[in-house]
Scaffold this active site. Structure first.
Site, PDB file in Angstrom:
ATOM      1  N   GLU A 189      45.864  39.508  31.609  1.00 60.74           N
ATOM      2  CA  GLU A 189      46.240  40.854  31.088  1.00 60.74           C
ATOM      3  C   GLU A 189      47.828  40.650  30.785  1.00 60.74           C
ATOM      4  OE1 GLU A 189      45.162  43.574  34.163  1.00 60.74           O
ATOM      5  OE2 GLU A 189      43.127  44.068  33.213  1.00 60.74           O
TER       6      GLU A 189
ATOM      7  N   GLU B  79      34.472  27.390  47.901  1.00 61.00           N
ATOM      8  CA  GLU B  79      35.774  27.995  48.595  1.00 61.00           C
ATOM      9  C   GLU B  79      35.757  27.034  49.702  1.00 61.00           C
ATOM     10  OE1 GLU B  79      34.513  31.509  51.771  1.00 61.00           O
ATOM     11  OE2 GLU B  79      34.298  31.851  49.848  1.00 61.00           O
TER      12      GLU B  79
END
Length: 270
Positions: A82, A113
């Site tokens: 953004e 992960e």
């Protein structure tokens, strides 16, 4: 690894959820959500320290990196993505990286992960260096992917920060700046996409927005460098010019399209 309380795994304060009415469920979730902003408020001094350090490095051409897995990784990518449209920054100044690669944005990548070495490999693809800042995001504070990246960054003289929801966790203690937001147990036990994720989003908003303001990407309270990529944003920019320059809408719209940004239009017409 030092002992610490895994708050993110503690039992919910709400029970027999499957027996509750829809209204009771929604009220319970909302009751828990109300705790989040206050918890974030408790760690503002640590966020301030990170922002000021990032500003210093950004002005020298440095970058801001986010690394995380699952929800935490997605939130980092969301915040990074953004920055160009909102503040007109190049896409490679704030970078979000998720364990398992971009495919993990939509679909979980099993055991990604758990790889302690991959984050540093991913960061090296961007030539991360001592001018940059690395923020690891992990609700548990124990995600191997994130901890591995933080460890290597520390050893290479890169400023690190850790956003977690478990005070005293490895991420909170191993990062140079630990930002541990204690939001308490989740509404659904262990579901850190809820309050923990909300707190991470709030902290990321604060970090990137304050950083962009401090490096001059906001004027007054307006996004003067936003990318004019749709009709809504052109209208918003036009209204900014009407207000700033006291001109009519049509003149402002023509000026915006001519100069390409609110900042440039104000500079030329003022």
């Amino acid at each position: 690894m030092a002992d610490f309380t895994k708050i993110t795994e503690q039992a919910s304060l709400h029970n027999h959820l499957e027996q509750q009415s829809t209204l009771a469920l929604l009220q319970g979730i909302n009751q828990e959500d109300k705790k989040v902003a206050a918890a974030v408020g408790e760690v503002i001094p640590q966020i301030e320290k990170l922002v000021d350090a990032a500003v210093e490095r950004f002005k020298k051409g440095g970058r801001l990196f986010y690394i995380g897995a699952g929800t935490s990784g997605r939130l980092g990518i969301l915040d990074a993505s953004e920055i160009p449209p909102t503040f007109g920054m190049p896409f490679d100044r704030v970078i979000g990286i998720i364990a398992g690669g971009d495919g993990a944005i939509r679909k979980a990548v099993e055991f990604a992960e758990d790889n302690t070495l991959q984050a540093w490999k991913d960061l090296q693809e961007h030539n991360i260096n001592a001018n940059d800042v690395l923020v690891g995001i992990a609700a548990s504070g124990t995600t191997p992917y994130v901890l591995g990246g933080i460890r290597e960054a520390n050893e290479n003289g890169i400023l690190t920060a850790g956003i977690t929801n478990n005070p005293g966790s490895p991420l909170a203690t191993q990062a140079s700046i630990g930002i541990a937001v204690d939001v308490g147990p989740e509404f659904v036990t262990g579901s850190t996409r809820m309050k923990s994720g909300t707190s991470q989003k709030l902290v990321l908003n604060m970090i990137s927005t304050a950083l962009m303001i401090k490096i001059g990407r906001v004027k007054g309270n307006k996004m003067v460098d936003m990318q004019l990529t749709n009709t809504k944003l052109v209208d918003r920019g036009t209204r900014y010019l009407v207000e700033a320059l006291d001109i009519d809408y049509k003149e402002a719209e023509l000026a915006l399209k001519k100069y390409g940004s609110v900042r440039e239009a104000i500079a030329k017409l003022r």
